[in-house]
Design an enzyme around this catalytic site. Structure first.
Site, short mmCIF file in Angstrom:
data_model
loop_
_atom_site.label_atom_id
_atom_site.label_comp_id
_atom_site.label_asym_id
_atom_site.label_seq_id
_atom_site.Cartn_x
_atom_site.Cartn_y
_atom_site.Cartn_z
N ASP A 13 -0.36 -1.75 -1.70
CA ASP A 13 0.08 -2.42 -0.45
C ASP A 13 -1.02 -3.19 0.26
O ASP A 13 -1.19 -3.09 1.49
CB ASP A 13 0.71 -1.40 0.49
N LYS A 122 8.38 -2.58 -3.81
CA LYS A 122 9.02 -1.34 -3.42
C LYS A 122 9.61 -1.48 -2.01
O LYS A 122 9.21 -2.38 -1.27
CB LYS A 122 8.05 -0.16 -3.48
N CYS A 170 0.94 5.56 1.80
CA CYS A 170 1.29 5.05 0.47
C CYS A 170 0.26 5.40 -0.60
O CYS A 170 0.61 5.65 -1.76
CB CYS A 170 1.54 3.55 0.54
#
Length: 230
Positions: A13, A122, A170
């Site tokens: 991310d 995602k 994450c």
């Protein structure tokens, strides 16, 4: 690294909305300054170099704006498995972030995208919160997995090195899932930052990772020195 091992790097991310200077919608303090570390790791001879990114619709369930009276960062929500309502977890609600088609959804320009071999999106299903690059936390049954496990195993990966954002969300959940999938898993602490950077929070995250079998390392750890010299 053990004889016969094959390693991959996962940059989690690394997106505009998660970086500061200037601040994205959900900026992590000091995140953008990590770009040289991410690029240094991407220059190493990992067999797979992947990045994940949140790729949310505008009405994603994790956005506080979708729940009347709820506030980002302080409100929580129970999110259920669409295929089994008994399988649920409680998540923090966030500001709108990483919305498809917006600049904040893009990988930061500082990241050397030419080195990536795989990109995994995602969080596209508006009904489901997903921190891990592997998929949501639902296991009864599994739901909405990204295919990351299959891609790594297809390439014969045994060891996974994880960096990116954010440490206690994450990055943590990706690393824990990686162990569950059978990978030797390392989080490179120099290459990640937390939303809550208090020492109490960092210590709790480190303990949870270690308890789950994740190895915490730094850039000059032997595991990465072997990669640099291979």
């Amino acid at each position: 690294m053990a004889v016969g091992s094959k390693a991959a790097l996962a940059c989690i991310d690394v997106q505009e909305d998660f970086c500061d200077n200037p601040d994205g919608a959900l900026a992590v303090k000091g995140a953008r300054a990590l770009a040289p570390i991410w690029n240094e790791l991407l220059s190493l001879p990992f067999a797979v170099k992947l990045a994940t990114r949140d790729y949310h619709p505008r009405d994603h369930i994790s956005f506080a704006s979708q729940h009347k009276g709820r506030q980002p960062f302080t409100s929580t929500l129970e999110v259920k498995n669409p295929e089994n309502e008994q399988d649920a977890f409680t998540t923090t609600l966030w500001p709108d972030h990483c919305v498809q088609g917006t600049p904040g959804c893009e990988y930061i320009s500082h990241l050397d995208l030419s080195k990536l071999t795989h990109s995994i999106e995602k969080g596209q299903d508006k009904r489901v919160e997903m921190y891990s690059g592997f998929g949501p936390p639902y296991r009864n049954p599994k739901f909405g997995m990204t295919g990351m496990e299959e891609e790594l195993k297809k390439e014969g990966i045994t060891d996974l090195f994880v960096v990116g954002l954010a440490f206690e969300y994450c990055v943590k959940y990706t690393a824990i899932d990686a162990v569950a999938c059978g990978f030797r898993t390392f989080v490179v602490e120099d290459g990640t930052k937390a939303v809550d950077q208090s020492e109490q929070n960092l210590a709790a995250v480190r303990k949870e990772l270690q308890d789950k079998g994740v190895v915490l390392i730094i850039l000059d750890s032997p595991e990465l020195e072997k990669m640099k010299n291979s």
